[in-house]
Design a protein around this motif. Structure first.
Motif, PDB file in Angstrom:
ATOM      1  N   HIS A 185       0.841  -1.193   0.000  1.00  0.00           N
ATOM      2  CA  HIS A 185       0.000   0.000   0.000  1.00  0.00           C
ATOM      3  C   HIS A 185       0.878   1.245   0.000  1.00  0.00           C
ATOM      4  N   GLY A 186       0.624   2.126  -0.943  1.00  0.00           N
ATOM      5  CA  GLY A 186       1.378   3.369  -1.039  1.00  0.00           C
ATOM      6  C   GLY A 186       2.560   3.301  -1.989  1.00  0.00           C
ATOM      7  N   GLU A 212     -10.038  -3.897   0.295  1.00  0.00           N
ATOM      8  CA  GLU A 212     -10.768  -3.916   1.556  1.00  0.00           C
ATOM      9  C   GLU A 212     -11.367  -5.302   1.804  1.00  0.00           C
ATOM     10  N   PRO A 258      -3.553   9.707  -6.737  1.00  0.00           N
ATOM     11  CA  PRO A 258      -3.048   8.351  -6.976  1.00  0.00           C
ATOM     12  C   PRO A 258      -2.684   8.060  -8.423  1.00  0.00           C
ATOM     13  N   THR A 290      -0.371   5.010  -7.685  1.00  0.00           N
ATOM     14  CA  THR A 290      -0.114   4.642  -6.299  1.00  0.00           C
ATOM     15  C   THR A 290      -1.043   3.493  -5.933  1.00  0.00           C
ATOM     16  N   LYS A 291      -0.456   2.409  -5.424  1.00  0.00           N
ATOM     17  CA  LYS A 291      -1.237   1.221  -5.089  1.00  0.00           C
ATOM     18  C   LYS A 291      -2.036   1.438  -3.815  1.00  0.00           C
ATOM     19  N   GLY A 292      -3.299   1.040  -3.877  1.00  0.00           N
ATOM     20  CA  GLY A 292      -4.184   1.117  -2.738  1.00  0.00           C
ATOM     21  C   GLY A 292      -4.305  -0.213  -2.024  1.00  0.00           C
ATOM     22  N   LYS A 335     -11.951   2.349  -7.681  1.00  0.00           N
ATOM     23  CA  LYS A 335     -12.253   3.666  -7.112  1.00  0.00           C
ATOM     24  C   LYS A 335     -11.613   4.719  -8.032  1.00  0.00           C
ATOM     25  N   ASP A 395      -4.849   3.939  -4.743  1.00  0.00           N
ATOM     26  CA  ASP A 395      -4.872   4.393  -3.358  1.00  0.00           C
ATOM     27  C   ASP A 395      -5.956   5.451  -3.162  1.00  0.00           C
ATOM     28  N   THR A 396      -6.747   5.301  -2.115  1.00  0.00           N
ATOM     29  CA  THR A 396      -7.777   6.293  -1.803  1.00  0.00           C
ATOM     30  C   THR A 396      -7.354   7.202  -0.654  1.00  0.00           C
ATOM     31  N   PHE A 397      -6.147   6.988  -0.115  1.00  0.00           N
ATOM     32  CA  PHE A 397      -5.661   7.775   1.017  1.00  0.00           C
ATOM     33  C   PHE A 397      -4.748   8.920   0.599  1.00  0.00           C
TER      34      PHE A 397
END
Length: 143
Positions: free
Chosen positions: A22-23, A142, A70, A137-139, A100, A64-66
């Motif tokens: 992630h990231g 979930e 991304p 960017t890899k998310g 997303k 990535d949604t953070f």
């Protein structure tokens, strides 16, 4: 051969995508990009377009949604507000394929090179259209 995977995802590219966390970032670059000398491992997809590569990668990797951006492309030198046709195609692919979708942001040319030099891997495509470069960017997936 594996089922339900785009065949252009080579063994080395699948390894990189699976090894990323992630990231981590992956750069998909055109045939003119200095991929081999940029620093990260270079996965070659000669003869494959950047748009087909983006679609294949997004079919297995979440964005990535953070983070605010991304998906980032290189600005046109001398005209940072221009949207090359391939970048518009990238946005359509993200809208249609990403779990997303996100809006593409841009980086100045040298800032893009710097960002790509810190990516987990660089995927050198056979893309001949100018500005056919994008960093993802890899998310997370979930539960």
């Amino acid at each position: 051969m594996l089922r339900n995977l785009p065949p252009i995802l080579s063994p080395s590219l699948l390894y990189a995508l699976r090894a990323m966390g992630h990231g981590d970032e992956i750069a998909i670059v055109d045939a003119n990009f200095p991929a081999e000398s940029s620093g990260p491992d270079c996965v070659r997809l000669d003869g494959i377009s950047a748009t087909d590569t983006l679609k294949a990668i997004l079919s297995v990797m979440p964005l990535d949604t953070f983070v605010a951006a991304p998906a980032r492309t290189m600005q046109v030198v001398g005209d940072p507000d221009a949207v090359p046709e391939i970048v518009a195609e990238f946005q359509t692919i993200i809208d249609d394929t990403a779990d997303k979708p996100a809006r593409i942001s841009t980086l100045e040319r040298h800032a893009f090179y710097e960002a790509a030099s810190h990516a987990f891997a660089v995927v050198q495509t056979g893309e001949t259209r100018l500005y056919g470069n994008i960093i993802l960017t890899k998310g997370i997936i979930e539960p």
